[in-house]
Write an enzyme that holds these catalytic residues in place. Structure first.
Site, PDB file in Angstrom:
ATOM      1  N   GLN A 122      50.933   9.842  34.545  1.00  7.59           N
ATOM      2  CA  GLN A 122      50.582  11.559  35.446  1.00  7.59           C
ATOM      3  C   GLN A 122      52.119  10.632  36.623  1.00  7.59           C
ATOM      4  O   GLN A 122      51.767  11.238  37.656  1.00  7.59           O
ATOM      5  CB  GLN A 122      49.546  11.950  36.004  1.00  7.59           C
ATOM      6  CG  GLN A 122      49.369  13.286  35.354  1.00  7.59           C
ATOM      7  CD  GLN A 122      49.696  14.757  34.620  1.00  7.59           C
ATOM      8  OE1 GLN A 122      50.718  14.752  35.212  1.00  7.59           O
ATOM      9  NE2 GLN A 122      49.823  14.802  33.363  1.00  7.59           N
ATOM     10  N   SER A 123      52.542   9.242  36.208  1.00  5.56           N
ATOM     11  CA  SER A 123      53.694   9.398  37.108  1.00  5.56           C
ATOM     12  C   SER A 123      54.600  10.869  38.147  1.00  5.56           C
ATOM     13  O   SER A 123      54.954  10.987  37.312  1.00  5.56           O
ATOM     14  CB  SER A 123      53.697   8.593  37.165  1.00  5.56           C
ATOM     15  OG  SER A 123      55.544   7.826  37.006  1.00  5.56           O
TER      16      SER A 123
END
Ligand SMILES: *Cc1c(COP(=O)(O)O)cnc(C)c1O
Length: 398
Positions: A122-123
């Site tokens: 989920q960067s």
């Protein structure tokens, strides 16, 4: 020199300063935004630094607002304000675009056609890279860490939806992969493979964009903050620390301008030792002779169960803040950092230089859409679960 030209029906307005970049962008048929590749002029106080990037490309909406933030649970002697760097853009929202203004300029001026970077599944950094790569006509490649080993299960929630909508090439690797021994060699192997098969160069961005180039993102935000009255109005800056680039930039800029404030990064991954080590490397790389420990306060103890893992208390805190102030925090970074800041203001007030605190909101909104907080929102006892059917307009729903 200014050029105006229409591609695919979109008008683009580009001011070029380098002929190589001019050719680069002219050949692109995907560019549909206004871009400004400009020479970077550092502020007077940063002129002596080494390795100053030569150019910058405008990607962020700058001069994000600052205003008072009446958080619940603050001790009365402190006043907290918020700098809205979650408003640097919509799809480019958050702190990463500040670093990418320098990193992408370097990619374009090095004639790269591909950008390779890495981060958690989920960067926010990887999402910002995916979006701005496409805005600039480059192909994004993301090496993402996750426990998921079946590609059909990875889905398209949160940041990943934007990554996928931008056609980023996504490569999954084990969640525990360390940067130096796993991620970096993979990015290098990928770049080599791309070069051999296409003849095209790739630009590699380290985790979080926190290298000597990206460092200038928050050095230039500090310049913006000064123009907004930082020295007159604040004593301390607090923010979430994840890969150290925001911390490094702010700490170096504060040092160069007379150490008037105290800079506090709340660690949401790794720990103070790790960040001071990394910041010392960045400090050395710009030719300064000062220790990170003397110009930067990294606060441990608020990582909770670990990077990217949320506790119920943290999720409840996010909802408390959004329902009481309308500011949306994310589960991975800002939720933990603000919760930590409130704790420290109450329990360790002496660690702050004064009582006028500026919290820097670093973004992360798409992290809220990964599903983590959904059950908490839907819990029957929660204020977020007031939903009633209203069938007849004459019967008030109760
Ligand atoms: C990456 C990130 C941070 C941490 O910034 P670093 O410069 O990597 O330390 C904080 N908040 C959000 C929302 C982020 O995406």
């Amino acid at each position: 020199m200014s050029k105006s030209k229409s591609y695919n029906g979109c008008v683009l307005f580009v001011r070029f300063l380098k002929l190589s970049s001019l050719n680069n962008i002219r050949n692109s048929t995907t560019l549909s935004m206004s871009t400004l590749l400009q020479p970077y002029r550092p502020p007077e106080w940063a002129k002596e630094l080494q390795n100053i990037p030569s150019s910058k490309i405008q990607l962020a909406n700058g001069n994000t607002p600052i205003y008072r933030w009446n958080l619940n649970g603050l001790p009365s002697e402190f006043a907290v304000s918020i700098k809205r760097d979650d408003m640097t853009g919509s799809t480019l929202s958050g702190n990463k675009v500040r670093k990418l203004e320098f990193l992408m300029a370097k990619a374009i001026s090095s004639d790269c056609k591909h950008v390779i970077t890495c981060g958690g599944i989920q960067s926010n950094h990887c999402r910002a890279v995916a979006v701005c790569s496409r805005q600039l006509g480059l192909q994004p490649h993301l090496v993402l860490r996750t426990d998921i080993s079946n590609v059909d299960e990875v889905g398209c929630k949160g940041n990943l939806l934007l990554d996928r909508l931008c056609g980023a090439k996504i490569y999954l690797t084990a969640r525990k992969s360390p940067y130096l021994t796993e991620l970096k060699p993979r990015m290098e192997a990928l770049a080599k493979h791309i070069l051999e098969t296409t003849g095209e160069q790739s630009y590699l961005i380290p985790v979080g964009g926190s290298d000597t180039v990206g460092l200038f993102g928050y050095i230039s935000v500090f310049e913006e903050l000064l123009s907004q009255g930082l020295h007159e109005q604040f004593d301390d800056i607090v923010f979430a620390c994840g890969s150290g680039g925001t911390a490094g930039g702010l700490a170096i800029a504060n040092y160069l301008t007379g150490n008037k404030l105290r800079i506090h990064g709340i660690a949401v991954s790794d720990d103070a030792n790790y960040f001071h080590h990394h910041c010392n490397e960045m400090i050395k790389s710009v030719g300064l002779n000062v220790k990170s420990q003397d110009i930067l306060d990294i606060i441990d103890g608020h990582k909770g169960q670990g990077y990217g893992i949320s506790t119920q208390d943290e999720l409840d805190f996010i909802i408390n803040v959004s329902t009481s102030t309308g500011i949306l925090l994310d589960p991975v970074y800002t939720g933990k950092a603000v919760k930590g800041m409130v704790y420290e203001l109450n329990n360790n007030p002496d660690m702050f230089k004064g009582n006028r605190i500026l919290y820097l909101h670093t973004g992360g909104i798409y992290g809220l859409y990964d599903g983590t907080i959904d059950n908490t929102v839907l819990r029957s006892s929660s204020s977020t679960n007031y939903v009633k059917l209203w069938t007849n307009k004459t019967d008030l729903p109760t």
